[in-house]
Design a protein around this motif. Structure first.
Motif, PDB file in Angstrom:
ATOM      1  N   THR A 137       0.861  -1.177   0.000  1.00 38.70           N
ATOM      2  CA  THR A 137       0.000   0.000   0.000  1.00 38.70           C
ATOM      3  C   THR A 137       0.897   1.226   0.000  1.00 38.70           C
ATOM      4  N   ALA A 138       0.761   2.045  -1.031  1.00 39.38           N
ATOM      5  CA  ALA A 138       1.511   3.296  -1.129  1.00 39.38           C
ATOM      6  C   ALA A 138       0.522   4.448  -0.997  1.00 39.38           C
ATOM      7  N   ASN A 139       0.636   5.215   0.070  1.00 39.91           N
ATOM      8  CA  ASN A 139      -0.196   6.411   0.243  1.00 39.91           C
ATOM      9  C   ASN A 139       0.537   7.569  -0.411  1.00 39.91           C
ATOM     10  N   VAL A 140      -0.027   8.054  -1.519  1.00 43.55           N
ATOM     11  CA  VAL A 140       0.651   9.052  -2.340  1.00 43.55           C
ATOM     12  C   VAL A 140      -0.159  10.340  -2.423  1.00 43.55           C
ATOM     13  N   TYR A 141       0.492  11.389  -2.924  1.00 44.38           N
ATOM     14  CA  TYR A 141      -0.203  12.648  -3.179  1.00 44.38           C
ATOM     15  C   TYR A 141       0.239  13.201  -4.526  1.00 44.38           C
ATOM     16  N   VAL A 142      -0.671  13.900  -5.184  1.00 46.72           N
ATOM     17  CA  VAL A 142      -0.357  14.631  -6.410  1.00 46.72           C
ATOM     18  C   VAL A 142      -0.929  16.034  -6.277  1.00 46.72           C
ATOM     19  N   GLU A 143      -0.183  17.006  -6.778  1.00 45.67           N
ATOM     20  CA  GLU A 143      -0.590  18.414  -6.749  1.00 45.67           C
ATOM     21  C   GLU A 143      -0.567  18.959  -8.170  1.00 45.67           C
ATOM     22  N   ILE A 150      -4.567  15.951  -4.140  1.00 49.27           N
ATOM     23  CA  ILE A 150      -5.332  14.784  -3.712  1.00 49.27           C
ATOM     24  C   ILE A 150      -4.378  13.764  -3.101  1.00 49.27           C
ATOM     25  N   PHE A 151      -4.860  13.087  -2.067  1.00 52.26           N
ATOM     26  CA  PHE A 151      -4.127  12.008  -1.412  1.00 52.26           C
ATOM     27  C   PHE A 151      -4.888  10.714  -1.695  1.00 52.26           C
ATOM     28  N   GLY A 156       4.398  12.859  -4.625  1.00 49.71           N
ATOM     29  CA  GLY A 156       5.261  12.160  -3.689  1.00 49.71           C
ATOM     30  C   GLY A 156       4.566  11.033  -2.962  1.00 49.71           C
ATOM     31  N   ILE A 157       5.337  10.391  -2.096  1.00 49.77           N
ATOM     32  CA  ILE A 157       4.861   9.271  -1.293  1.00 49.77           C
ATOM     33  C   ILE A 157       4.794   9.729   0.157  1.00 49.77           C
TER      34      ILE A 157
END
Length: 128
Positions: free
Chosen positions: A50-56, A93-94, A119-120
């Motif tokens: 499980t990779a909890n990531v974010y993009v902006e 968003i995460f 990022g992660i």
């Protein structure tokens, strides 16, 4: 029913199938991982990642991260992605990206579109 992760009062977790603890595996780690690098969490057991990531994304722009898997150290098969398009203002968003890797396989969080930054937040690798 099925495969579930159960946490006890002390915060220790184990994988269970149909209410029975798995006889082997179950080791959970939270290693530091970076975007764009392939990792092989186990050579002998399948691993739930499980990779909890974010993009902006900037206003009018896009941002994208993808989870790639494969049998070599250059994984190329995309299993899931998070893609964000911001219309009138910047957005973030995460989201979790998840997969079960076969024993000996690799995974990578790939940066497809940078946007304002991707990022992660954290990774959890659970040996099954």
């Amino acid at each position: 029913a099925g495969l579930v992760f159960v946490t006890d009062a002390s915060g220790n977790g184990t994988w269970q199938k149909d209410g029975n603890a798995l006889a082997t595996g179950g080791a959970v780690s939270t290693p530091t991982r970076v975007v764009g690098t392939a990792y092989q969490p186990s050579t002998t057991r399948p691993v739930f990642v499980t990779a909890n990531v974010y993009v902006e994304s900037p206003a009018g722009g896009a941002s994208c991260l993808a989870l790639l898997v494969g049998a070599t150290s250059s994984p190329a098969t995309e299993v899931c992605r998070v893609y964000l398009i911001a219309t009138s203002s910047a957005a973030e968003i995460f989201m979790p990206l998840q997969t079960i890797l076969p024993a000996g396989w690799y995974y990578e969080i790939a940066n497809y579109v940078t946007g304002n930054g991707n990022g992660i937040n954290n990774i959890t690798e659970t040996v099954l």
